[in-house]
Design a protein around this motif. Structure first.
Motif, mmCIF file in Angstrom:
data_model
loop_
_atom_site.group_PDB
_atom_site.id
_atom_site.type_symbol
_atom_site.label_atom_id
_atom_site.label_comp_id
_atom_site.label_asym_id
_atom_site.label_seq_id
_atom_site.Cartn_x
_atom_site.Cartn_y
_atom_site.Cartn_z
ATOM 1 N N GLU A 71 86.755 103.647 17.990
ATOM 2 C CA GLU A 71 88.476 103.883 16.988
ATOM 3 C C GLU A 71 89.172 103.703 17.544
ATOM 4 O O GLU A 71 89.643 104.724 18.316
ATOM 5 N N VAL A 72 89.900 102.890 17.459
ATOM 6 C CA VAL A 72 91.510 102.723 18.224
ATOM 7 C C VAL A 72 92.344 103.686 17.484
ATOM 8 O O VAL A 72 92.037 103.526 16.431
ATOM 9 N N LYS A 73 93.661 103.522 17.974
ATOM 10 C CA LYS A 73 94.821 104.033 17.500
ATOM 11 C C LYS A 73 95.106 103.242 16.307
ATOM 12 O O LYS A 73 95.210 101.794 16.564
ATOM 13 N N PRO A 74 96.245 102.931 14.592
ATOM 14 C CA PRO A 74 96.168 102.639 14.219
ATOM 15 C C PRO A 74 97.670 101.255 14.668
ATOM 16 O O PRO A 74 97.206 100.225 14.144
ATOM 17 N N PHE A 75 98.210 101.264 15.255
ATOM 18 C CA PHE A 75 99.150 100.351 15.883
ATOM 19 C C PHE A 75 98.584 99.569 17.427
ATOM 20 O O PHE A 75 99.245 98.576 16.362
ATOM 21 N N ILE A 76 97.603 99.850 17.360
ATOM 22 C CA ILE A 76 96.847 98.392 18.066
ATOM 23 C C ILE A 76 95.872 97.647 17.567
ATOM 24 O O ILE A 76 96.423 96.498 17.563
ATOM 25 N N VAL A 77 95.778 98.528 16.110
ATOM 26 C CA VAL A 77 95.612 97.428 15.173
ATOM 27 C C VAL A 77 95.947 96.404 14.480
ATOM 28 O O VAL A 77 95.980 94.781 14.676
ATOM 29 N N SER A 78 96.880 96.966 14.359
ATOM 30 C CA SER A 78 98.897 95.674 13.998
ATOM 31 C C SER A 78 99.054 95.046 15.143
ATOM 32 O O SER A 78 99.611 94.262 14.467
ATOM 33 N N PHE A 79 99.107 95.559 16.407
ATOM 34 C CA PHE A 79 98.967 94.746 17.336
ATOM 35 C C PHE A 79 98.881 93.484 17.726
ATOM 36 O O PHE A 79 98.814 92.163 17.452
ATOM 37 N N LEU A 80 96.764 93.404 17.148
ATOM 38 C CA LEU A 80 96.048 92.818 17.631
ATOM 39 C C LEU A 80 95.779 91.611 16.335
ATOM 40 O O LEU A 80 95.750 90.344 16.642
ATOM 41 N N THR A 81 96.477 92.196 15.208
ATOM 42 C CA THR A 81 96.438 91.508 13.840
ATOM 43 C C THR A 81 97.690 90.282 13.892
ATOM 44 O O THR A 81 97.841 89.473 13.457
ATOM 45 N N ALA A 82 99.049 91.163 14.524
ATOM 46 C CA ALA A 82 99.697 90.666 14.678
ATOM 47 C C ALA A 82 99.441 89.164 16.026
ATOM 48 O O ALA A 82 99.741 88.096 15.701
#
Length: 243
Positions: free
Chosen positions: A192-203
């Protein structure tokens, strides 16, 4: 949801391995299915993926402020721009390579360009597999819509990569991209990674999807169907807004 995400990951693998059986995709004028698929994928990006970034924005702002990168806190869409720009650069690299090789013989990219191109799509597919299990879908329907949009997008990518790299894609590329989805899914299920990394991957994924769709729809030689593309955009947008 866990096992459904695994099932969808396997379906992504099957799409990569057997998309070459869809012979009607090679039609000129361009297959209407490809244009409809492009419309569906673009609709999903603009109606779901990009708006989703706003939900992660607060975590991004807090993280970047803590780490001294507050000047980026309101610019998550820059990551989408990076994704779009990167894949545009890769596309240009492939076209230049084929043009140079055309002068000497059959238009085929050189080995180095092929591996760089496939390597970028390996990362791209791994992100899709990762988000399949880590994205916080509201319900099963949300995961189904994600799968459908990316499934048709994979078919378009397979068509494009097979056209550009010919036998190399069938021999190596499709297998690597199939593995990439599973690698992303496994990483997402274990870590489980930090939420902001998920945001960057989604973008990043959103930018990549937009470029990869438009590069297939816009060239004149494709003889794409605007009506079919519009049908895909309108119908999938309506479904996303209603359900």
């Amino acid at each position: 949801m866990f096992w459904m995400s695994f099932l969808f990951a396997l379906c992504f693998v099957l799409i990569h391995l057997f998309s070459d059986k869809l012979l009607f995709l090679n039609n000129v004028p361009r297959s209407r299915f490809l244009s409809i698929s492009g419309g569906i994928a673009v609709a999903y990006v603009f109606i779901h993926l990009l708006p989703d970034l706003n939900e992660h924005q607060q975590a991004v702002e807090e993280t970047l402020t803590t780490e001294g990168l507050s000047f980026l806190e309101s610019h998550i869409y820059l990551v989408a721009l990076v994704g779009l720009t990167l894949f545009y650069g890769l596309e240009r690299m492939v076209k230049v390579s084929k043009r140079k090789n055309n002068a000497a013989g059959p238009g085929k990219t050189n080995s180095g360009v092929f591996w760089i191109h496939i390597g970028s799509f390996f990362f791209y597919n791994a992100i899709i597999g990762y988000l399949l299990i880590t994205e916080e879908f509201a319900d099963v329907t949300g995961m189904v819509f994600y799968f459908l949009a990316l499934a048709v997008h994979f078919i378009i990518n397979d068509f494009s990569l097979r056209e550009r790299h010919e036998r190399d894609y069938d021999k190596y590329g499709r297998w690597l991209l199939s593995v990439a989805v599973l690698v992303g899914w496994v990483v997402g299920s274990l870590y489980e990674v930090k939420p902001f990394i998920v945001s960057f991957l989604t973008a990043f994924l959103a930018g990549g999807v937009i470029l990869n769709i438009l590069k297939e729809e816009l060239p004149e030689e494709r003889q794409s169907s605007f009506g079919a593309f519009l049908t895909g955009v309108a119908s999938y947008t309506l479904l996303l807004l209603i359900i």
